[in-house]
Design a protein around this motif. Sequence first.
Motif, PDB file in Angstrom:
ATOM      1  N   GLN A  72       0.827  -1.202   0.000  1.00  0.00           N
ATOM      2  CA  GLN A  72       0.000   0.000   0.000  1.00  0.00           C
ATOM      3  C   GLN A  72       0.865   1.256   0.000  1.00  0.00           C
ATOM      4  OE1 GLN A  72      -2.552   0.390   3.429  1.00  0.00           O
ATOM      5  NE2 GLN A  72      -3.870   1.900   2.426  1.00  0.00           N
ATOM      6  N   ALA A  75       2.530   1.631  -3.489  1.00  0.00           N
ATOM      7  CA  ALA A  75       1.535   2.061  -4.469  1.00  0.00           C
ATOM      8  C   ALA A  75       1.178   3.534  -4.281  1.00  0.00           C
ATOM      9  CB  ALA A  75       0.280   1.196  -4.364  1.00  0.00           C
ATOM     10  N   THR A  76       1.095   3.973  -3.048  1.00  0.00           N
ATOM     11  CA  THR A  76       0.778   5.366  -2.751  1.00  0.00           C
ATOM     12  C   THR A  76       1.885   6.290  -3.246  1.00  0.00           C
ATOM     13  OG1 THR A  76      -0.550   4.756  -0.827  1.00  0.00           O
ATOM     14  CG2 THR A  76       0.299   7.013  -0.890  1.00  0.00           C
ATOM     15  N   GLN A  78       4.120   5.647  -5.576  1.00  0.00           N
ATOM     16  CA  GLN A  78       4.163   5.581  -7.034  1.00  0.00           C
ATOM     17  C   GLN A  78       3.061   6.439  -7.659  1.00  0.00           C
ATOM     18  OE1 GLN A  78       4.131   1.577  -8.532  1.00  0.00           O
ATOM     19  NE2 GLN A  78       4.771   2.200 -10.558  1.00  0.00           N
ATOM     20  N   GLU A  79       1.871   6.374  -7.095  1.00  0.00           N
ATOM     21  CA  GLU A  79       0.749   7.151  -7.629  1.00  0.00           C
ATOM     22  C   GLU A  79       0.965   8.654  -7.452  1.00  0.00           C
ATOM     23  OE1 GLU A  79      -3.875   8.115  -6.485  1.00  0.00           O
ATOM     24  OE2 GLU A  79      -3.028   6.219  -5.809  1.00  0.00           O
ATOM     25  N   LYS A  80       1.375   9.071  -6.265  1.00  0.00           N
ATOM     26  CA  LYS A  80       1.473  10.498  -5.957  1.00  0.00           C
ATOM     27  C   LYS A  80       2.746  11.142  -6.495  1.00  0.00           C
ATOM     28  CE  LYS A  80      -2.422  10.666  -3.886  1.00  0.00           C
ATOM     29  NZ  LYS A  80      -3.545  11.408  -4.456  1.00  0.00           N
ATOM     30  N   GLY A  82       4.392  10.136  -9.297  1.00  0.00           N
ATOM     31  CA  GLY A  82       4.513   9.966 -10.742  1.00  0.00           C
ATOM     32  C   GLY A  82       3.961  11.138 -11.538  1.00  0.00           C
TER      33      GLY A  82
END
Length: 112
Positions: A72, A75-76, A78-80, A82
């Motif tokens: 988690q 992923a957080t 990587q999402e924020k 990127g």
Amino acid sequence: MKKIEAIIKPFKLDEVKDALTGIGVKGMTVSKVKGFGRQRGHKETYRGAEYQVDFVSKIKIEVAVEASMTGQAVATIQEKAGTGNIGDGKIFVLPLEEAIRIRTGESGKDAI
């Protein structure tokens, strides 16, 4: 436990910090760093002269999390962090053998 190190663009720090705090990450260490990856730096122009910048300024975030929270957290980040552009950064996940809170002597997951 795992230690997550993320090298990100400086302007993404607040967004990543807020998102990690939102999923329950209780603390982090942030450092200003310089380096290069595949892009090998870049060229800039200053007062009409072009010069090569070998090391690009980045931010390094370090967090310690329970192993169950690793996916988690990654992923957080990587999402924020990127943008879809070259130089977005890297995320490294390392095993963390032990954590000890100096003030209380708590260890393991209680220390993080």
